[in-house]
Scaffold this motif. Structure first.
Motif, PDB file in Angstrom:
ATOM      1  N   ALA A   1       0.757  -1.033   0.133  1.00 19.35           N
ATOM      2  CA  ALA A   1      -0.161  -0.129  -0.026  1.00 19.35           C
ATOM      3  C   ALA A   1       0.940   1.189   0.082  1.00 19.35           C
ATOM      4  O   ALA A   1       2.118   1.141  -0.121  1.00 19.35           O
ATOM      5  N   THR A   2       0.393   2.198  -0.255  1.00 27.32           N
ATOM      6  CA  THR A   2       1.106   3.611  -0.055  1.00 27.32           C
ATOM      7  C   THR A   2       0.389   4.821   0.653  1.00 27.32           C
ATOM      8  O   THR A   2      -0.849   4.769   0.554  1.00 27.32           O
ATOM      9  N   ASN A   3       1.420   5.572   1.268  1.00 27.81           N
ATOM     10  CA  ASN A   3       0.681   6.747   1.633  1.00 27.81           C
ATOM     11  C   ASN A   3       1.148   7.853   0.720  1.00 27.81           C
ATOM     12  O   ASN A   3       1.527   7.657  -0.385  1.00 27.81           O
ATOM     13  N   ILE A   4      -0.144   8.649   0.588  1.00 29.95           N
ATOM     14  CA  ILE A   4       0.179   9.877  -0.538  1.00 29.95           C
ATOM     15  C   ILE A   4       0.733  11.251   0.316  1.00 29.95           C
ATOM     16  O   ILE A   4      -0.010  11.728   1.055  1.00 29.95           O
ATOM     17  N   ILE A   5       1.766  11.442  -0.002  1.00 25.44           N
ATOM     18  CA  ILE A   5       2.376  12.778   0.490  1.00 25.44           C
ATOM     19  C   ILE A   5       2.449  13.982  -0.514  1.00 25.44           C
ATOM     20  O   ILE A   5       3.320  13.612  -1.444  1.00 25.44           O
ATOM     21  N   ALA A   6       1.960  14.873  -0.321  1.00 21.95           N
ATOM     22  CA  ALA A   6       1.935  15.862  -1.552  1.00 21.95           C
ATOM     23  C   ALA A   6       2.293  17.286  -0.975  1.00 21.95           C
ATOM     24  O   ALA A   6       2.017  17.544   0.254  1.00 21.95           O
ATOM     25  N   ARG A   7       3.391  17.689  -1.572  1.00 20.98           N
ATOM     26  CA  ARG A   7       4.007  18.801  -1.188  1.00 20.98           C
ATOM     27  C   ARG A   7       4.046  20.127  -2.065  1.00 20.98           C
ATOM     28  O   ARG A   7       4.210  19.989  -3.245  1.00 20.98           O
ATOM     29  N   LEU A   8       3.517  21.240  -1.470  1.00 29.62           N
ATOM     30  CA  LEU A   8       3.869  22.665  -2.039  1.00 29.62           C
ATOM     31  C   LEU A   8       5.207  23.367  -1.299  1.00 29.62           C
ATOM     32  O   LEU A   8       5.205  23.052  -0.225  1.00 29.62           O
ATOM     33  N   ASN A   9       6.028  23.881  -2.149  1.00 36.77           N
ATOM     34  CA  ASN A   9       7.327  24.595  -1.490  1.00 36.77           C
ATOM     35  C   ASN A   9       7.830  23.684  -0.689  1.00 36.77           C
ATOM     36  O   ASN A   9       8.377  24.059   0.458  1.00 36.77           O
ATOM     37  N   GLY A  10       8.454  22.342  -1.223  1.00 39.47           N
ATOM     38  CA  GLY A  10       8.730  21.267  -0.447  1.00 39.47           C
ATOM     39  C   GLY A  10      10.327  21.483   0.071  1.00 39.47           C
ATOM     40  O   GLY A  10      10.752  21.011   1.095  1.00 39.47           O
ATOM     41  N   ASP A  11      10.738  22.545  -0.507  1.00 43.54           N
ATOM     42  CA  ASP A  11      12.297  22.996   0.159  1.00 43.54           C
ATOM     43  C   ASP A  11      12.200  23.831   1.311  1.00 43.54           C
ATOM     44  O   ASP A  11      13.326  24.193   1.753  1.00 43.54           O
ATOM     45  N   ALA A  12      11.242  24.442   1.785  1.00 48.35           N
ATOM     46  CA  ALA A  12      11.001  25.358   2.873  1.00 48.35           C
ATOM     47  C   ALA A  12      11.390  24.752   4.039  1.00 48.35           C
ATOM     48  O   ALA A  12      11.191  23.557   4.239  1.00 48.35           O
ATOM     49  N   PRO A  13      12.144  25.456   5.060  1.00 52.84           N
ATOM     50  CA  PRO A  13      12.450  24.740   6.275  1.00 52.84           C
ATOM     51  C   PRO A  13      11.348  24.700   7.139  1.00 52.84           C
ATOM     52  O   PRO A  13      11.387  23.368   8.009  1.00 52.84           O
ATOM     53  N   GLY A  14      10.335  25.330   7.185  1.00 48.40           N
ATOM     54  CA  GLY A  14       9.238  25.140   8.000  1.00 48.40           C
ATOM     55  C   GLY A  14       8.135  24.453   7.409  1.00 48.40           C
ATOM     56  O   GLY A  14       7.866  24.301   6.055  1.00 48.40           O
ATOM     57  N   LYS A  15       7.149  23.634   8.073  1.00 46.90           N
ATOM     58  CA  LYS A  15       6.383  22.768   7.361  1.00 46.90           C
ATOM     59  C   LYS A  15       5.178  22.712   8.122  1.00 46.90           C
ATOM     60  O   LYS A  15       4.960  22.883   9.408  1.00 46.90           O
ATOM     61  N   ILE A  16       3.887  22.789   7.351  1.00 45.55           N
ATOM     62  CA  ILE A  16       2.477  22.535   7.942  1.00 45.55           C
ATOM     63  C   ILE A  16       1.916  21.312   7.321  1.00 45.55           C
ATOM     64  O   ILE A  16       1.820  21.235   6.306  1.00 45.55           O
ATOM     65  N   VAL A  17       1.626  20.469   8.191  1.00 44.02           N
ATOM     66  CA  VAL A  17       0.819  19.221   7.657  1.00 44.02           C
ATOM     67  C   VAL A  17      -0.544  19.071   8.118  1.00 44.02           C
ATOM     68  O   VAL A  17      -0.973  19.373   8.967  1.00 44.02           O
ATOM     69  N   ILE A  18      -1.269  18.853   6.920  1.00 43.47           N
ATOM     70  CA  ILE A  18      -2.559  18.468   6.950  1.00 43.47           C
ATOM     71  C   ILE A  18      -2.678  17.142   6.539  1.00 43.47           C
ATOM     72  O   ILE A  18      -2.498  16.607   5.402  1.00 43.47           O
TER      73      ILE A  18
ATOM     74  N   ASP B   1      12.194  12.443  11.067  1.00 42.91           N
ATOM     75  CA  ASP B   1      13.476  13.342  11.490  1.00 42.91           C
ATOM     76  C   ASP B   1      13.016  14.903  10.743  1.00 42.91           C
ATOM     77  O   ASP B   1      13.840  15.981  11.481  1.00 42.91           O
ATOM     78  N   GLU B   2      12.005  14.988  10.397  1.00 41.89           N
ATOM     79  CA  GLU B   2      11.402  16.458  10.070  1.00 41.89           C
ATOM     80  C   GLU B   2      10.395  17.006  11.038  1.00 41.89           C
ATOM     81  O   GLU B   2      10.123  18.129  10.655  1.00 41.89           O
ATOM     82  N   PHE B   3      10.090  16.383  12.061  1.00 43.66           N
ATOM     83  CA  PHE B   3       8.975  16.710  13.033  1.00 43.66           C
ATOM     84  C   PHE B   3       9.467  17.782  13.736  1.00 43.66           C
ATOM     85  O   PHE B   3       8.432  18.682  13.989  1.00 43.66           O
ATOM     86  N   PRO B   4      10.684  18.300  13.944  1.00 44.42           N
ATOM     87  CA  PRO B   4      10.895  19.371  14.833  1.00 44.42           C
ATOM     88  C   PRO B   4      10.856  20.542  13.878  1.00 44.42           C
ATOM     89  O   PRO B   4      10.819  21.853  14.399  1.00 44.42           O
ATOM     90  N   ASN B   5      10.644  20.417  12.619  1.00 46.74           N
ATOM     91  CA  ASN B   5      10.378  21.523  11.618  1.00 46.74           C
ATOM     92  C   ASN B   5       8.998  21.993  11.406  1.00 46.74           C
ATOM     93  O   ASN B   5       8.707  22.794  10.536  1.00 46.74           O
ATOM     94  N   ILE B   6       7.914  20.986  12.000  1.00 48.94           N
ATOM     95  CA  ILE B   6       6.601  21.294  11.842  1.00 48.94           C
ATOM     96  C   ILE B   6       5.968  22.206  12.558  1.00 48.94           C
ATOM     97  O   ILE B   6       6.203  22.206  13.825  1.00 48.94           O
ATOM     98  N   LEU B   7       5.216  23.285  12.020  1.00 47.23           N
ATOM     99  CA  LEU B   7       4.864  24.508  12.848  1.00 47.23           C
ATOM    100  C   LEU B   7       3.442  24.083  13.253  1.00 47.23           C
ATOM    101  O   LEU B   7       3.291  24.425  14.364  1.00 47.23           O
ATOM    102  N   LEU B   8       2.762  23.266  12.562  1.00 47.41           N
ATOM    103  CA  LEU B   8       1.356  22.800  13.036  1.00 47.41           C
ATOM    104  C   LEU B   8       1.041  21.600  12.142  1.00 47.41           C
ATOM    105  O   LEU B   8       1.222  21.382  10.988  1.00 47.41           O
TER     106      LEU B   8
END
Length: 402
Positions: free
Chosen positions: A209-226, A290-297
């Motif tokens: 199976a697969t997750n679907i992870i879609a990103r805009l502005n993927g190189d930005a240091p901060g991340k918002i996850v929905i 390892d990206e969790f510290p960069n998640i703003l919300l």
């Protein structure tokens, strides 16, 4: 785009997600159809897509037959059970203490009463696995019954409206098992010591199976996850659980597609919230932990859109400033209300790492769990599509403000 146009899209998305065959169970062909649909719908809006596969188990359950002399009893195959054909004495236990002391090796073990009050967590489930569950599983494996029958009652807080519910849902547990209604368990218990025959025609299927992870502005240091989980419970349409949450992802993806802010926008359709292995969640942690510290919300959407009540939101690990900013947005919408915290959704993989999180669900979640969740009644007819548009609109405004 106007709300009415988004509402029409919502109806179409729901119909598609709830109509895949056989269902959206992780590892099934319908689940892969659903993830393909999500990726193909989002990709034209300019998102980079990660659809890396992970290994999982699917299964086929054909039939089960429990007989005593000329009489047959209604039993259901536990998901992911191995098959068997057993002719043996029936032994009954109702407590852990009885299980510790009984000799049931090679016999048919009926479990009922107190010992069956909670669905057992799978052996390898890392997010929540209480010691008394581990003890029961360990005892069963050491006592070595040939096959297990579990008689269960209603437990909406844990398994929704499903009745009876399977006590064991675990592809890593190798003793075959079936489950039955409590009243059937009573009849069987009265025949303890007699010989029964139990046939299970079922098999496990290695799958992916697969997750679907879609990103805009993927190189930005901060991340918002929905995020929302795209899988559904065994053999249910899964409209509220959780096609509605996936629809919010689709609507939000379109609304936010012109975003030119300074953060990465990540839309994560996780695959396995209703699967014994939580494979999608584990794979997400492996790839992106390892990206969790960069998640703003992080925002999780699950069981939204129920036709009764409003959509509710709750906060976890959020600063007072972040809560206020979110509240200021959500209060603009009549259909949103602050609700109580709940701890059984995918937001908890972020909360456990102290990531600021928001969870959306239905204000009437308890009624939904008691009457609909994990059953064939979880169809698009119980969803108010406008409520899904409203949640997506609120997230669009909030994300742009961060």
């Amino acid at each position: 785009m106007k709300r009415d146009e988004f509402t029409i899209k919502t109806q179409s998305y729901l119909k598609t997600l709830c109509g895949v065959k056989p269902n959206r169970r992780t590892g099934s062909s319908g689940n892969r159809e659903a993830t393909d649909f999500l990726a193909n719908t989002i990709r034209p809006y300019g998102y980079g897509i990660d659809a890396s596969p992970f290994e999982c188990l699917d299964y086929i359950c054909r039939r089960s037959l429990l007989t005593h002399d000329e009489e047959a009893f209604e039993v259901f195959v536990s998901p992911y059970s191995l098959g068997c054909d057993v002719l043996a004495e029936l032994i009954t236990v109702s407590t852990v203490e009885e299980l510790e002391s009984i000799n049931c090796e090679g016999k048919i073990l009926l479990m009922r009463g107190e010992i069956c009050s909670e669905q057992l967590m799978p052996k390898s489930f890392v997010f929540y696995n209480p010691e008394h569950h581990k003890k029961i599983i360990a005892l069963l494996e050491s006592q070595k019954p040939a096959v297990i029958i579990t008689a269960t009652a209603r437990s909406p807080e844990q398994v929704g409206a499903l009745y009876p519910f399977p006590l064991i849902v675990d592809g890593d547990f190798d003793i075959p098992s079936v489950y039955c209604r409590g009243i059937v368990g009573e009849v069987l218990a009265a025949l303890q010591g007699d010989t029964f025959r139990l046939k299970i025609d079922a098999s496990r299927l290695p799958s992916n199976a697969t997750n679907i992870i879609a990103r805009l502005n993927g190189d930005a240091p901060g991340k918002i996850v929905i995020t929302a989980h795209i899988d559904a419970y065994e053999d249910t349409p899964g409209a509220s659980d959780n096609a509605s949450g996936v629809v919010v992802l689709l609507l939000f993806a379109e609304m936010i597609s012109d975003y030119r802010g300074e953060n990465c926008i990540e839309i994560a359709a996780l695959n396995g919230e209703d699967h014994y292995s939580a494979g999608g969640q584990m794979d997400y942690l492996k790839r992106y932990g390892d990206e969790f510290p960069n998640i703003l919300l992080a925002v999780n959407v699950d069981n939204v859109g129920y036709k009764k009540g409003r959509s509710s939101y709750s906060f976890y690990e959020c600063s007072p400033q972040l809560e206020k900013k979110a509240e200021d947005v959500f209060r603009r919408f009549d259909g949103l209300v602050r609700g109580e915290q709940w701890f059984s959704g995918d937001h908890m993989i972020f909360v456990q790492s102290q990531v600021p999180s928001v969870a959306f669900t239905s204000e009437c979640m308890h009624e939904l769990m008691r009457t609909v969740t994990h059953t064939s009644s979880d169809t698009p007819e119980i969803i108010d599509c406008y409520k899904l548009v409203e949640v997506a609109e609120s997230l669009n405004i909030l994300v742009r403000s961060l």
